[in-house]
Scaffold this motif. Structure first.
Motif, PDB file in Angstrom:
ATOM      1  N   PRO A 190       0.814  -1.228   0.000  1.00 45.12           N
ATOM      2  CA  PRO A 190       0.000   0.000   0.000  1.00 45.12           C
ATOM      3  C   PRO A 190       0.844   1.274   0.000  1.00 45.12           C
ATOM      4  O   PRO A 190       0.450   2.276  -0.597  1.00 45.12           O
ATOM      5  N   ALA A 191       2.020   1.230   0.653  1.00 43.48           N
ATOM      6  CA  ALA A 191       2.875   2.428   0.705  1.00 43.48           C
ATOM      7  C   ALA A 191       3.404   2.779  -0.685  1.00 43.48           C
ATOM      8  O   ALA A 191       3.475   3.958  -1.057  1.00 43.48           O
ATOM      9  N   VAL A 192       3.780   1.740  -1.469  1.00 47.88           N
ATOM     10  CA  VAL A 192       4.263   1.981  -2.839  1.00 47.88           C
ATOM     11  C   VAL A 192       3.140   2.552  -3.691  1.00 47.88           C
ATOM     12  O   VAL A 192       3.327   3.518  -4.446  1.00 47.88           O
ATOM     13  N   ILE A 193       1.946   1.958  -3.557  1.00 43.85           N
ATOM     14  CA  ILE A 193       0.798   2.424  -4.349  1.00 43.85           C
ATOM     15  C   ILE A 193       0.483   3.878  -3.993  1.00 43.85           C
ATOM     16  O   ILE A 193       0.261   4.711  -4.883  1.00 43.85           O
ATOM     17  N   GLN A 194       0.498   4.179  -2.703  1.00 50.37           N
ATOM     18  CA  GLN A 194       0.196   5.541  -2.249  1.00 50.37           C
ATOM     19  C   GLN A 194       1.217   6.533  -2.811  1.00 50.37           C
ATOM     20  O   GLN A 194       0.851   7.611  -3.295  1.00 50.37           O
ATOM     21  N   LYS A 195       2.497   6.149  -2.770  1.00 47.70           N
ATOM     22  CA  LYS A 195       3.559   7.036  -3.260  1.00 47.70           C
ATOM     23  C   LYS A 195       3.400   7.289  -4.765  1.00 47.70           C
ATOM     24  O   LYS A 195       3.474   8.428  -5.235  1.00 47.70           O
ATOM     25  N   LEU A 196       3.144   6.212  -5.509  1.00 48.86           N
ATOM     26  CA  LEU A 196       3.022   6.344  -6.967  1.00 48.86           C
ATOM     27  C   LEU A 196       1.745   7.085  -7.360  1.00 48.86           C
ATOM     28  O   LEU A 196       1.742   7.880  -8.306  1.00 48.86           O
ATOM     29  N   MET A 197       0.663   6.831  -6.621  1.00 46.42           N
ATOM     30  CA  MET A 197      -0.588   7.532  -6.933  1.00 46.42           C
ATOM     31  C   MET A 197      -0.456   9.026  -6.653  1.00 46.42           C
ATOM     32  O   MET A 197      -0.975   9.861  -7.385  1.00 46.42           O
ATOM     33  N   LYS A 198       0.279   9.355  -5.584  1.00 46.83           N
ATOM     34  CA  LYS A 198       0.508  10.768  -5.250  1.00 46.83           C
ATOM     35  C   LYS A 198       1.264  11.446  -6.402  1.00 46.83           C
ATOM     36  O   LYS A 198       0.926  12.554  -6.817  1.00 46.83           O
ATOM     37  N   ARG A 199       2.261  10.719  -6.922  1.00 45.36           N
ATOM     38  CA  ARG A 199       3.047  11.238  -8.055  1.00 45.36           C
ATOM     39  C   ARG A 199       2.155  11.402  -9.290  1.00 45.36           C
ATOM     40  O   ARG A 199       2.235  12.408  -9.996  1.00 45.36           O
ATOM     41  N   PHE A 200       1.298  10.397  -9.524  1.00 46.54           N
ATOM     42  CA  PHE A 200       0.399  10.440 -10.687  1.00 46.54           C
ATOM     43  C   PHE A 200      -0.557  11.627 -10.589  1.00 46.54           C
ATOM     44  O   PHE A 200      -0.734  12.388 -11.542  1.00 46.54           O
ATOM     45  N   ILE A 201      -1.170  11.790  -9.422  1.00 42.48           N
ATOM     46  CA  ILE A 201      -2.155  12.854  -9.230  1.00 42.48           C
ATOM     47  C   ILE A 201      -1.485  14.230  -9.306  1.00 42.48           C
ATOM     48  O   ILE A 201      -2.027  15.170  -9.902  1.00 42.48           O
ATOM     49  N   PHE A 202      -0.274  14.352  -8.731  1.00 39.72           N
ATOM     50  CA  PHE A 202       0.456  15.623  -8.803  1.00 39.72           C
ATOM     51  C   PHE A 202       0.746  15.980 -10.267  1.00 39.72           C
ATOM     52  O   PHE A 202       0.523  17.117 -10.700  1.00 39.72           O
ATOM     53  N   ALA A 203       1.227  14.975 -11.012  1.00 42.42           N
ATOM     54  CA  ALA A 203       1.562  15.221 -12.426  1.00 42.42           C
ATOM     55  C   ALA A 203       0.308  15.577 -13.218  1.00 42.42           C
ATOM     56  O   ALA A 203       0.328  16.471 -14.069  1.00 42.42           O
ATOM     57  N   ALA A 204      -0.809  14.875 -12.922  1.00 45.76           N
ATOM     58  CA  ALA A 204      -2.068  15.156 -13.627  1.00 45.76           C
ATOM     59  C   ALA A 204      -2.547  16.574 -13.299  1.00 45.76           C
ATOM     60  O   ALA A 204      -3.032  17.297 -14.178  1.00 45.76           O
ATOM     61  N   GLY A 205      -2.397  16.973 -12.048  1.00 42.03           N
ATOM     62  CA  GLY A 205      -2.799  18.320 -11.641  1.00 42.03           C
ATOM     63  C   GLY A 205      -1.957  19.389 -12.318  1.00 42.03           C
ATOM     64  O   GLY A 205      -2.477  20.417 -12.763  1.00 42.03           O
ATOM     65  N   PHE A 206      -0.651  19.115 -12.435  1.00 44.94           N
ATOM     66  CA  PHE A 206       0.245  20.075 -13.082  1.00 44.94           C
ATOM     67  C   PHE A 206      -0.088  20.215 -14.570  1.00 44.94           C
ATOM     68  O   PHE A 206      -0.176  21.333 -15.088  1.00 44.94           O
ATOM     69  N   THR A 207      -0.280  19.078 -15.239  1.00 49.09           N
ATOM     70  CA  THR A 207      -0.625  19.157 -16.661  1.00 49.09           C
ATOM     71  C   THR A 207      -2.021  19.758 -16.841  1.00 49.09           C
ATOM     72  O   THR A 207      -2.270  20.447 -17.827  1.00 49.09           O
ATOM     73  N   GLY A 208      -2.916  19.507 -15.867  1.00 45.48           N
ATOM     74  CA  GLY A 208      -4.239  20.132 -15.927  1.00 45.48           C
ATOM     75  C   GLY A 208      -4.138  21.645 -15.880  1.00 45.48           C
ATOM     76  O   GLY A 208      -4.826  22.358 -16.618  1.00 45.48           O
ATOM     77  N   THR A 209      -3.245  22.148 -15.037  1.00 43.53           N
ATOM     78  CA  THR A 209      -3.028  23.599 -14.943  1.00 43.53           C
ATOM     79  C   THR A 209      -2.480  24.139 -16.270  1.00 43.53           C
ATOM     80  O   THR A 209      -2.914  25.193 -16.750  1.00 43.53           O
ATOM     81  N   LEU A 210      -1.545  23.385 -16.857  1.00 47.01           N
ATOM     82  CA  LEU A 210      -0.990  23.814 -18.151  1.00 47.01           C
ATOM     83  C   LEU A 210      -2.047  23.763 -19.254  1.00 47.01           C
ATOM     84  O   LEU A 210      -1.985  24.523 -20.220  1.00 47.01           O
ATOM     85  N   GLN A 211      -3.022  22.853 -19.093  1.00 47.50           N
ATOM     86  CA  GLN A 211      -4.101  22.780 -20.088  1.00 47.50           C
ATOM     87  C   GLN A 211      -4.919  24.073 -20.107  1.00 47.50           C
ATOM     88  O   GLN A 211      -5.455  24.458 -21.141  1.00 47.50           O
ATOM     89  N   VAL A 212      -5.011  24.734 -18.968  1.00 49.03           N
ATOM     90  CA  VAL A 212      -5.708  26.023 -18.933  1.00 49.03           C
ATOM     91  C   VAL A 212      -4.956  27.020 -19.827  1.00 49.03           C
ATOM     92  O   VAL A 212      -5.571  27.787 -20.583  1.00 49.03           O
ATOM     93  N   ALA A 213      -3.625  26.976 -19.757  1.00 48.31           N
ATOM     94  CA  ALA A 213      -2.810  27.838 -20.622  1.00 48.31           C
ATOM     95  C   ALA A 213      -3.040  27.498 -22.094  1.00 48.31           C
ATOM     96  O   ALA A 213      -3.125  28.397 -22.945  1.00 48.31           O
TER      97      ALA A 213
END
Lengths: 208, 128
Positions: free
Chosen positions: A174-197
């Motif tokens: 679960p710790a690995v999944i949590q770490k990787l999901m956090k990375r995935f969600i952070f990256a998705a949020g960052f690209t989502g912000t760039l999509q506004v641009a």
């Protein structure tokens, strides 16, 4: 008296299952084979549109898949991500095993079609030429898409595959999944912000 | 979750990809004019160097899950070879030739190798 805490749904982010026992998860394919023919058809349509070099098919593919890319990034980054973050780990695993395999096929397909059709459209319309009057905005779109590509290729895709690979194990960590999901969600949020641009740039180019 | 000391594969790969993207943007932003290819060659060379450094650093890791690395890497390589082929096809269809075509083709090759390496590394590093 009934203990309310025992019947109310938990919103804790800590693992509440039996210690040492991995959360149960449904079986799944990392790359859903049923979706591969659909991807094949989409890529065939892309090749046909580039060969035909006609305005409508290129506009359709660029706009339709570009809209899908923008919506998926925004939705993943700002709706699904925060929602998943508040789910207890077993529920998060349930969602991930159903959602992430689909993302393995959807995102590379959507991105490839948007960029390839967009480039061909730009060549056909002359908007990629440096003499185009809105050239600065076009170059700005290259830069933003470049940022998104590096994040998507360097963080999103590897995290997506790694989460699924971990979930496939007999005893997922679960710790690995949590770490990787956090990375995935952070990256998705960052690209989502760039999509506004990207939305700002594309609408600016459209109105001239 | 035990943390292992591993080379900075992700950071190097992302920098390598960023360099070829900057080179591609440099060339694309000057179309259809002919521009000096030197900046694009320098960026491509630096990107290729980072790919080589990454592969060498990775090959020196002891007790790495190579079986998993190659199992994931071969399929990722196939997938990214297809997308690389589509991009190359678009360049050829548009009549690109000469120096810019060579630079962009080599950039696409780096992309098609480095991304699968990155995916395979990310998966294999969590393999026990």
């Amino acid at each position: 008296m009934t203990d309310l805490a025992a019947v109310q749904p938990s919103v804790s982010t800590t693992y509440t299952g039996t210690p040492g026992v991995p959360p149960a998860r449904p079986d799944f394919q990392i790359v859903p084979r049923k979706g591969l023919p659909i991807v094949g058809v989409v890529f065939a349509a892309l090749v046909a549109a580039i060969v035909a070099n006609k305005l409508w098919p290129l506009v359709f593919l660029h706009v339709a898949f570009g809209a899908a890319w923008t919506i998926v990034d925004l939705f993943m980054g700002f709706v699904i991500g925060p929602t998943m973050g508040k789910l207890p780990p077993p529920a998060r695993i349930e969602v991930a095993t159903r959602l992430m395999p689909k993302m393995v096929l959807i995102m590379p397909t959507v991105v490839t079609v948007t960029l390839a059709a967009g480039w061909q459209l730009g060549m056909l319309m002359g908007t990629v030429n440096s003499s185009y009057y809105n050239h600065a905005w076009i170059v700005a779109s290259y830069i933003v898409v470049g940022f998104m590509a590096v994040i998507a290729l360097g963080l999103l895709s590897p995290a997506n595959i790694a989460v699924l690979s971990e979930l496939k194990k007999p005893k997922p960590n679960p710790a690995v999944i949590q770490k990787l999901m956090k990375r995935f969600i952070f990256a998705a949020g960052f690209t989502g912000t760039l999509q506004v641009a990207i939305l700002v740039i594309m609408t600016r180019i459209r109105v001239g | 979750m035990s943390e292992r000391t591993l080379p900075p594969v992700t950071q190097l790969a992302m920098t390598s990809l960023a360099l070829i993207l900057i080179g591609g943007i440099y060339l694309a932003s000057h179309l259809p004019q002919q521009v000096p290819l030197t900046p694009a060659w320098i960026l491509l060379g630096a990107s290729a160097l980072l790919l080589a450094v990454n592969l060498i650093a990775l090959s020196r890791v002891k007790d790495f899950a190579w079986k998993k690395f190659f199992a994931v890497g071969k399929w990722a390589l196939l997938a990214y070879a297809i997308t690389a082929g589509l991009i190359e096809f678009a360049f050829l269809r548009d009549g690109m030739s000469g120096g810019p075509l060579v630079v962009l083709t080599l950039s696409i090759i780096i992309y098609a190798i480095h991304v699968p390496v990155l995916i395979a590394f990310t998966v294999a590093q969590y393999e026990q």
